[in-house]
Design a protein around this motif. Structure first.
Motif, PDB file in Angstrom:
ATOM      1  N   GLU A 235       0.846  -1.194   0.000  1.00 10.56           N
ATOM      2  CA  GLU A 235       0.000   0.000   0.000  1.00 10.56           C
ATOM      3  C   GLU A 235       0.882   1.245   0.000  1.00 10.56           C
ATOM      4  OE1 GLU A 235      -3.485   2.175   2.697  1.00 10.56           O
ATOM      5  OE2 GLU A 235      -2.937   0.067   3.074  1.00 10.56           O
ATOM      6  N   ASN A 236       0.579   2.164  -0.907  1.00 13.61           N
ATOM      7  CA  ASN A 236       1.331   3.405  -1.041  1.00 13.61           C
ATOM      8  C   ASN A 236       0.545   4.550  -0.408  1.00 13.61           C
ATOM      9  OD1 ASN A 236       2.871   5.587  -1.761  1.00 13.61           O
ATOM     10  ND2 ASN A 236       2.475   5.416  -3.968  1.00 13.61           N
TER      11      ASN A 236
ATOM     12  N   ALA B 245       3.141  10.433  -3.999  1.00 12.48           N
ATOM     13  CA  ALA B 245       3.747  10.252  -5.329  1.00 12.48           C
ATOM     14  C   ALA B 245       3.737   8.775  -5.701  1.00 12.48           C
ATOM     15  CB  ALA B 245       5.177  10.786  -5.347  1.00 12.48           C
ATOM     16  N   ALA B 246       3.728   8.525  -6.984  1.00 15.19           N
ATOM     17  CA  ALA B 246       3.810   7.140  -7.463  1.00 15.19           C
ATOM     18  C   ALA B 246       5.186   6.562  -7.133  1.00 15.19           C
ATOM     19  CB  ALA B 246       3.574   7.094  -8.967  1.00 15.19           C
ATOM     20  N   VAL B 247       5.224   5.260  -6.873  1.00 15.06           N
ATOM     21  CA  VAL B 247       6.482   4.590  -6.575  1.00 15.06           C
ATOM     22  C   VAL B 247       6.644   3.383  -7.497  1.00 15.06           C
ATOM     23  CG1 VAL B 247       6.537   5.333  -4.166  1.00 15.06           C
ATOM     24  CG2 VAL B 247       5.442   3.167  -4.758  1.00 15.06           C
ATOM     25  N   LYS B 248       7.889   3.029  -7.744  1.00 19.04           N
ATOM     26  CA  LYS B 248       8.198   1.856  -8.555  1.00 19.04           C
ATOM     27  C   LYS B 248       8.320   0.633  -7.658  1.00 19.04           C
ATOM     28  CE  LYS B 248      10.759   4.400 -12.117  1.00 19.04           C
ATOM     29  NZ  LYS B 248      12.049   4.494 -12.832  1.00 19.04           N
ATOM     30  N   LEU B 249       7.801  -0.496  -8.125  1.00 19.34           N
ATOM     31  CA  LEU B 249       7.926  -1.766  -7.413  1.00 19.34           C
ATOM     32  C   LEU B 249       8.990  -2.592  -8.123  1.00 19.34           C
ATOM     33  CD1 LEU B 249       6.948  -3.732  -5.221  1.00 19.34           C
ATOM     34  CD2 LEU B 249       5.218  -4.533  -6.841  1.00 19.34           C
ATOM     35  N   LEU B 250      10.025  -2.985  -7.385  1.00 21.59           N
ATOM     36  CA  LEU B 250      11.154  -3.708  -7.960  1.00 21.59           C
ATOM     37  C   LEU B 250      11.421  -4.968  -7.158  1.00 21.59           C
ATOM     38  CD1 LEU B 250      13.485  -0.587  -8.180  1.00 21.59           C
ATOM     39  CD2 LEU B 250      12.203  -1.545 -10.086  1.00 21.59           C
TER      40      LEU B 250
ATOM     41  N   LEU C  54      13.182   3.851  -1.538  1.00 25.90           N
ATOM     42  CA  LEU C  54      12.394   4.456  -0.465  1.00 25.90           C
ATOM     43  C   LEU C  54      12.135   3.471   0.661  1.00 25.90           C
ATOM     44  CD1 LEU C  54       9.745   6.282  -2.681  1.00 25.90           C
ATOM     45  CD2 LEU C  54      11.787   7.283  -1.636  1.00 25.90           C
ATOM     46  N   ALA C  55      12.061   2.189   0.332  1.00 33.47           N
ATOM     47  CA  ALA C  55      11.796   1.159   1.335  1.00 33.47           C
ATOM     48  C   ALA C  55      12.130  -0.197   0.735  1.00 33.47           C
ATOM     49  CB  ALA C  55      10.334   1.195   1.785  1.00 33.47           C
TER      50      ALA C  55
ATOM     51  N   VAL D 205       3.209  -1.318   4.213  1.00 30.83           N
ATOM     52  CA  VAL D 205       2.669   0.023   4.000  1.00 30.83           C
ATOM     53  C   VAL D 205       3.829   1.005   3.900  1.00 30.83           C
ATOM     54  CG1 VAL D 205       1.297   1.892   4.981  1.00 30.83           C
ATOM     55  CG2 VAL D 205       0.495  -0.478   5.169  1.00 30.83           C
ATOM     56  N   LEU D 206       3.842   1.767   2.805  1.00 32.61           N
ATOM     57  CA  LEU D 206       4.819   2.829   2.625  1.00 32.61           C
ATOM     58  C   LEU D 206       4.168   4.162   2.960  1.00 32.61           C
ATOM     59  CD1 LEU D 206       7.618   3.825   1.536  1.00 32.61           C
ATOM     60  CD2 LEU D 206       6.473   4.101  -0.688  1.00 32.61           C
ATOM     61  N   ASP D 207       4.731   4.856   3.944  1.00 29.33           N
ATOM     62  CA  ASP D 207       4.215   6.181   4.283  1.00 29.33           C
ATOM     63  C   ASP D 207       5.386   7.097   4.624  1.00 29.33           C
ATOM     64  OD1 ASP D 207       5.026   5.515   6.877  1.00 29.33           O
ATOM     65  OD2 ASP D 207       3.005   4.922   7.499  1.00 29.33           O
ATOM     66  N   ALA D 208       5.085   8.281   5.108  1.00 28.93           N
ATOM     67  CA  ALA D 208       6.128   9.268   5.382  1.00 28.93           C
ATOM     68  C   ALA D 208       7.063   8.834   6.502  1.00 28.93           C
ATOM     69  CB  ALA D 208       5.487  10.614   5.731  1.00 28.93           C
TER      70      ALA D 208
END
Length: 528
Positions: free
Chosen positions: A107-108, A112-117, A157-158, A170-173
């Protein structure tokens, strides 16, 4: 064809063929006292278990007070994952061997959009699309696989690792950004260059007084103008900056024998060095890339490829002083026919510069040093062989300037071992490893405790000589301490606190065994 499809699907079809083939430990508690993992079972869903490294006890997570205090009660097996239960990794790690098939939800919660790698086992990051802000997606994966979330510039970012049970991230600030240097595992060599006291190549001196340029193949020293010493008051005119001054230090450079960057400065900024390179012959080899990733048509690729006997580029290290009086060149008698010269570094006191000289033919590998005061070149270490010096796979150099020592890898005894060398004299202080086994690689160096972690082969005479084991090696004369002893080929990783070693070993006739050991003593704490 059917045969091609079966080969392509082999990893997927065999991924869960061995239970607990790739156990992934998640550490928690003070000094990594506890770790939890998912244990696969043939007759039911995975069970979450908790290891207490102090007692060696392994409990179900539901029965572990430490786990419940840290994470709370476990959700029911069929419950929907409502909150994030996959912890963010502190460092980006490689994906482990494929465990059981599972599903993760990402979950973003950023703007902003993020890339999944997907982070593969060899370090490649494979894109799996983008996740828009405020949205989530489900992704099939395998236990032990690592996923990275990155921004539009591919900055991580994570990162998180999938578990055998369903999970959510979950990706958050507040999500901590991971370090992009994976935790060292077997196969990742220690980089002796990374902790050198030398400064990296740069055109400006460390004190900001001078800058070096290459003009028309020659060396030019430029005094960097200083800004006015004092800020002018409104009633005073602004003082002019010091004018720029330049000095041409060489005039003999040509297109075929040019002075070249990079430039290495001494720590005190009084001297610098660079290479002058006499150009060799150029031959071209052309390859055809039949299926480029970015276009439909084939692409021709051309690169230099010398033939035996061709004249190669001939680099010679030149040392200059900012006083414009000092100019030394490496002695051609010490470096007559280089295949390569690299690992340039200044001594911490700025009184000498070192380089690794690899002679063409690969029968000599030497650490050469130019003395600033005398200009003389001497061989600090001079490795020679009547057959071959393996400069590519059996090479390790770490310079310890504070103690006038160097750690060097050599096959001079007939077995590949490590030696402690006195920099000032070149004498061998002591062999760090010896005997009828071989050093495969230096995994890590602990400067504070003066110890090395070393991967070796053939250490136990009763085992297969290709089994790799881990030793702790002291620079101060203590015998090497084995950290693994299982009868199998080993891989390993170290807990975040550096206190525990997770050792895994297997053979063709033995399923993988995972142990937790003390990194300081090698004592086995438990088998998970």
């Amino acid at each position: 064809s059917e045969q091609f499809r079966r080969v392509a699907d082999l990893d997927r079809l065999t991924a869960a063929g061995v239970l607990n083939e790739s156990i992934v430990l998640q550490w928690f508690g003070p000094e990594d006292r506890y770790a939890w993992y998912e244990s696969q079972r043939a007759d039911g869903p995975p069970q979450r278990r908790v290891v207490d490294t102090q007692t060696g006890e392994i409990l179900l997570a539901a029965e572990s007070v430490a786990y419940l205090n840290e994470f709370g009660p476990l959700p029911a097996a069929d419950a929907v994952v409502a909150e994030s239960n996959l912890p963010a990794l502190r460092r980006i790690e490689m994906s482990g061997g494929a465990g059981s098939s599972t599903e993760i939800q990402i979950e973003n919660r950023t703007t902003a959009a993020v890339k999944l790698l997907w982070q593969s086992g060899d370090g490649e990051r494979v894109p799996y699309g983008e996740l828009p802000p405020g949205e989530s997606r489900r992704q099939h994966t395998y236990a032990g696989h690592v996923w990275v979330l990155a921004d539009a510039q591919d900055r991580p970012l994570a990162a998180f690792r999938a578990q055998a049970s369903r999970g959510k991230f979950v990706l958050d600030a507040e999500t901590p950004k991971p370090s992009d240097s994976p935790r060292r595992r077997r196969g990742g060599r220690d980089s002796a260059d990374s902790e050198r006291r030398s400064l990296p190549p740069q055109s400006a001196s460390p004190n900001g007084d001078f800058r070096i340029e290459i003009r028309d193949y020659n060396v030019v020293s430029i005094a960097i103008p200083r800004p006015p010493a004092d800020e002018p008051t409104p009633s005073e005119p602004e003082s002019p900056a010091e004018p720029s001054r330049e000095w041409v230090l060489t005039t003999d450079g040509t297109a075929d024998d040019a002075y070249q960057e990079p430039i290495w400065w001494a720590p005190d900024g009084k001297h610098f060095c660079l290479f002058r390179v006499a150009a060799g012959e150029r031959r071209k080899v052309t390859l055809v890339e039949s299926a480029p990733k970015d276009q439909l048509q084939p692409r021709a690729i051309e690169f230099d490829y010398a033939k035996p006997g061709d004249r190669l580029d001939h680099p010679r290290l030149h040392l200059f002083g900012v006083d414009r009086n000092t100019h030394h060149v490496v002695d051609p008698a010490q470096a007559p026919n280089p295949y390569a010269i690299d690992e340039v570094s200044w001594h911490a006191d700025g009184q000498s510069v070192r380089m690794l000289y690899n002679e063409r033919g690969h029968q000599r590998l030497a650490v050469l040093a130019i003395d600033v005061a005398s200009g003389q070149t001497r061989a600090m270490i001079d490795e020679r062989s009547s057959t071959f010096v393996d400069y590519a796979h059996k090479r390790y150099l770490r310079l310890l300037d504070e103690t006038d020592e160097a750690i060097w890898m050599s096959e001079r005894s007939g077995w590949n071992h490590l030696y402690l060398i006195r920099q000032s004299t070149g004498e061998v202080i002591r062999p760090l490893t010896s005997g009828e086994y071989v050093v495969r690689e230096v995994v890590d160096f602990d400067a504070e405790n003066r110890t090395l972690l070393v991967a070796v082969g053939g250490y136990y005479p009763h085992q297969d000589p290709y089994h790799v084991h881990l030793l702790r090696v002291s620079l101060d004369g203590a015998p090497p301490l084995p950290l693994t002893d299982g009868d199998g080929n080993h891989s390993w990783e170290i807990s975040p606190s550096g206190k525990h070693l997770v050792a895994r070993y297997s053979r063709a006739d033995l399923a993988p065994v995972t142990e937790i050991r003390s990194l300081s003593t090698g004592q086995r704490l438990c088998v998970v």
